[in-house]
Design a protein around this motif. Structure first.
Motif: not given
Length: 301
Positions: A22-23, A66-67, A74-75, A88-91
């Motif tokens: 939910n963004l 940061s969410l 996700y930021w 989005v953090d690829q890790s």
């Protein structure tokens, strides 16, 4: 131009397909209208979120929030308190290679119709339409030439068209660099119900550029041009606004020290001003375009 122009977005989508998010909406400045063909959001997939935050915070004053999302980092990226993008953090993704990149997101009134248009034009559906809560319904595609992009059908309408230029460091322009200008123009014109116009242009070396502009509601939404280098893959290139050539020179001088890379030094642009291409610590390319306060608004780009 750079090894990270080549990526595989499908890996991200496969890894995230079972997670529902939910963004928040892309903007609070909406009036309920649909503005098909307008680029309304941008997401950066980064293999170095910490370095990326440091880089863009120092370069343009971007703010990162940061969410808390299930199974992903996700930021929301803001400038002067206004959301302009996400990261989005690829890790957290089961990718077998570096897929750091900017993803430009186009508004469409109906996600299923977008799937049909892209499929009939020979493109690939990399992520079927999925709800991401208050933000709307997103789908991700590759066009027939391999350029990746996303579409978003918002819940309460698309962001209004502003009457003033974006702030320095905000998104000014979107341009498709493609191996087939005619084919791509046909797809995106249909997808966004846009009118296309051919313009004459030359590159800095004097060679001709096959260039089209896509318009709706008397506003220029994006450009499509032939590839700057034949060996490059097709891609959507987002542009950030810089107010002057002097300011651009200062920014480019800071890129290396902040952990980024200048991919293309500043060159003059037929429509006016100068453009350069940089990459942050993750390697994702983005263009910087000079556009002064005294110049015409974005519809004249």
């Amino acid at each position: 131009m750079h090894r990270l122009f080549i990526f595989s977005l499908g890996l991200v989508l496969a890894a995230c397909s079972s997670v529902q998010y939910n963004l928040p909406p892309v903007s609070a400045d909406v009036d309920g209208d649909r503005r098909a063909g307008k680029f309304i959001w941008h997401d950066l997939i980064s293999d170095d979120p910490e370095g990326t935050e440091t880089f863009y915070s120092a370069l343009f004053g971007w703010e990162f929030r940061s969410l808390e999302l299930l199974g992903a980092s996700y930021w929301i990226i803001s400038l002067d308190g206004k959301p302009i993008a996400g990261m989005v953090d690829q890790s957290g993704v089961a990718a077998k290679r570096d897929i750091s990149q900017w993803m430009s997101v186009m508004a469409v009134p109906n996600a299923e119709e977008a799937v049909s248009v892209v499929s009939k034009a020979g493109g690939r559906v990399l992520r079927e339409p999925v709800s991401i809560g208050d933000r709307g319904t997103i789908a991700v595609f590759a066009d027939a030439q391999g350029a990746y992009f996303a579409t978003l059908t918002t819940v309460d309408g698309d962001p209004v068209d502003e009457s003033s230029l974006p702030a320095e460091g905000a998104f000014l322009w979107h341009e498709l660099w493609t191996s087939d200008v005619d084919d791509a123009t046909s797809l995106y014109s249909a997808l966004g119900d846009l009118d296309a116009e051919a313009l004459e242009g030359t590159s800095p070396d004097g060679s001709a550029i096959d260039f089209r502009v896509l318009r709706s509601e008397e506003l220029t939404r994006a450009g499509i041009r032939s590839l700057p280098e034949p060996e490059m893959p097709s891609l959507w290139m987002p542009y950030l606004r810089v107010k002057s050539f002097e300011r651009l020179e200062v920014l480019l001088s800071e890129v290396d020290d902040l952990g980024g890379e200048v991919l293309v030094p500043a060159v003059s642009r037929p429509s006016g001003g100068y453009v350069a291409v940089i990459a942050g610590p993750s390697g994702a390319p983005i263009a910087l375009q000079t556009w002064g306060d005294e110049q015409s608004l974005i519809e004249d780009l």
